[in-house]
Design an enzyme around this catalytic site. Structure first.
Site, PDB file in Angstrom:
ATOM      1  N   GLU A   1      75.921 -50.799  24.398  1.00 55.17           N
ATOM      2  CA  GLU A   1      74.960 -51.017  23.317  1.00 55.17           C
ATOM      3  C   GLU A   1      74.607 -49.740  22.570  1.00 55.17           C
ATOM      4  OE1 GLU A   1      70.354 -52.473  23.180  1.00 55.17           O
ATOM      5  OE2 GLU A   1      71.714 -53.547  24.525  1.00 55.17           O
ATOM      6  N   ASP A   2      74.532 -48.607  23.270  1.00 51.12           N
ATOM      7  CA  ASP A   2      73.970 -47.395  22.677  1.00 51.12           C
ATOM      8  C   ASP A   2      74.911 -46.212  22.529  1.00 51.12           C
ATOM      9  OD1 ASP A   2      71.547 -48.694  22.419  1.00 51.12           O
ATOM     10  OD2 ASP A   2      70.728 -47.896  24.281  1.00 51.12           O
TER      11      ASP A   2
END
Length: 188
Positions: free
Chosen positions: A64-65
């Protein structure tokens, strides 16, 4: 003498997560981002000794990051770890508004396996601990740091998470999560 625990998968996952999050600060907190996945992993360790679930907790934010892909996770850590990470990842981070993304996440979480919920609860309890600390020190202005500034909307989400995690209610992690959610977002 106790038999040594094989932590080789977890050890690799921790090193991978540290490298993936290297140099990143936890959203205005002044400390390295990696502290959050390590706290999530420690929470998960109170619910299971399963090394793949613990590895997924350590890795839960890398897709996600960071630039890491789910295929990277699958090739390095296997299908099960990849699936656990995938379930906890925000699939529509840049495509949907906040409420729609959170509703999608809740829908997936309600249908998730117990193992997937364990990883998610580790993440959400870590977040809830941070919310409780910051809210207690800053008061109502704390909500101004978020895109969605209404405390009641955050309360809706965290109470819905409690419901989604209900099958984990026998764990200390769930009980702590429930206590913090009800303290910060009382329903009276």
């Amino acid at each position: 003498m106790e038999k040594p625990l094989d932590t080789s998968l977890l050890d690799r996952a921790i090193r991978f997560a540290v490298e993936a999050h290297s140099g990143v600060e936890r959203r205005g907190k002044g400390f390295p981002y990696i502290v959050h996945p390590m706290e999530a992993m420690a929470i998960v360790a109170t619910m299971t000794p399963d090394q793949e679930i613990l590895a997924a907790a350590a890795l839960h934010d890398v897709v996600e990051d960071t630039d890491v892909t789910l295929d990277d996770i699958r090739s390095r850590f296997g299908d099960r770890v990849a699936q656990l990470v995938d379930t906890e990842s925000d699939h529509f981070k840049d495509e949907m508004d906040w409420r729609t993304r959170k509703e999608d996440s809740l829908k997936r979480l309600r249908a998730a396996t117990r193992d997937e919920k364990i990883v998610a609860l580790g993440d959400k309890l870590s977040n809830m601990r941070a919310i409780a600390r910051d809210y207690n020190s800053e008061g109502e202005v704390f909500w101004d740091r978020f895109r969605v500034k209404e405390k009641s909307v955050h309360g809706w989400r965290y109470h819905a998470l409690l419901d989604a995690f209900a099958e984990l209610s026998d764990t200390y992690a769930y009980q702590e999560f429930e206590f913090l959610v009800n303290r910060i977002f009382p329903t009276d």
